[in-house]
Design an enzyme around this catalytic site. Sequence first.
Site, PDB file in Angstrom:
ATOM      1  N   SER A 242       1.056  -1.189   0.246  1.00  0.00           N
ATOM      2  CA  SER A 242      -0.381  -0.394  -0.192  1.00  0.00           C
ATOM      3  C   SER A 242       0.766   1.485  -0.321  1.00  0.00           C
ATOM      4  CB  SER A 242      -0.791   0.085   1.156  1.00  0.00           C
ATOM      5  OG  SER A 242      -1.304  -1.139   1.300  1.00  0.00           O
ATOM      6  N   SER A 280      -3.379  -3.838  -2.920  1.00  0.00           N
ATOM      7  CA  SER A 280      -2.734  -2.309  -2.377  1.00  0.00           C
ATOM      8  C   SER A 280      -4.079  -1.455  -2.228  1.00  0.00           C
ATOM      9  CB  SER A 280      -2.047  -2.069  -3.692  1.00  0.00           C
ATOM     10  OG  SER A 280      -1.067  -0.626  -3.051  1.00  0.00           O
ATOM     11  N   ASP A 282      -4.279   2.169  -1.995  1.00  0.00           N
ATOM     12  CA  ASP A 282      -3.422   3.525  -2.022  1.00  0.00           C
ATOM     13  C   ASP A 282      -4.440   4.681  -2.169  1.00  0.00           C
ATOM     14  OD1 ASP A 282      -2.079   1.546  -3.221  1.00  0.00           O
ATOM     15  OD2 ASP A 282      -2.130   1.448  -5.061  1.00  0.00           O
TER      16      ASP A 282
END
Length: 364
Positions: A242, A280, A282
């Site tokens: 991340s 992830s 983000d």
Amino acid sequence: MDKQALDIPRIGVLPSGPLDSICDVGEVTVGHRTLAEGPLQTGVTVVRPHGGDPYLDKVPAAATVLNGFGKSTGLVQVQELGVLETPIALTNTFGVGTMANAQIRAAVAANPGIGRGMATVNPLVFECNDGYLNDIQALAVQESHYADALAAADKPFEQGAVGAGRGMSCFSFKGGIGSASRVASIQAGPQYTVGALVLANFGRLPNLTVAGRPFGRRLAAQLDSGLAQAGENAAIAPEKGSIILLLATDAPLDSRQLRRLSLRAGAGLARTGSVFGHGSGDIALAFSTAYTVPQLPEQPMPAVAMLHEARIDPLFEAAAEACEQAIISALWHADGVTGRDGNQRAAIRDAAPQWRQWLSDTEF
């Protein structure tokens, strides 16, 4: 260590602020509390938007979720009301609740009417999973660590494997905290600064791109057989890391414009080799220090001339470039760390001491 001492790769063409960090913007300061003992490799990083009380003098802000595999708290109200009312806290995934409690207690201590005669407070905490290096199940982050990081907040601050970045990994190497700034010149107008701070914990080594060069592929090929094999496996494994990307600017933008600015953090992230993978988290957030919004309704609202939409592109360019540079800064600042169960992440600058030659090689 500063960027000049480390000779970090310089990204882009725009000028930097004097600190080349998010602290080039207004009164922004950053503080850390690092935990580094055996299997406990974690910490807290706090970004203060100004030197006062952000509950009483709120800061305009907005966020963009590039990929939502994350456990942040406070984003819903930021998106609805368009302001920050606490400092921004960064920590590991299992520390979010603890940090939120710490922010609430700090706000109530400063404003005893919160939750009674006054409105409640919106804690804002972002996280990444540092469980490869850190024993995340130990729940090592405590409320006092938020207070420590807040008290340590200053203009100069460390980058790399510190604070919330202590246990983070990036492109199979040590990641963590990185920062940068860029100065944008508005046509027939003033200059504004855009500063970025990232908590970098993402990426697959073969995808790593530095200043437009396929750095990760070459690095994987140069490593010993064990690490090279790990790089090959990473090429087919899903991205599970991340990144949190924070942007600050002194440009007079409203929350709608700040949401647009936060979206451009994704351009800088993509340039380093991220595809915002399934696993992830983000998330980007942008705020402006150009004005504040009062908590108390009897106080006058600010009368601010906002930047015209047709002149916002230089800020978008600055945001993308600052985020790209901040990610590279996190990688190059971070020292190697050994953590839980002997797991290790090496410093990328140690693994590729010839990086200057690689980036200057016309056949790269």
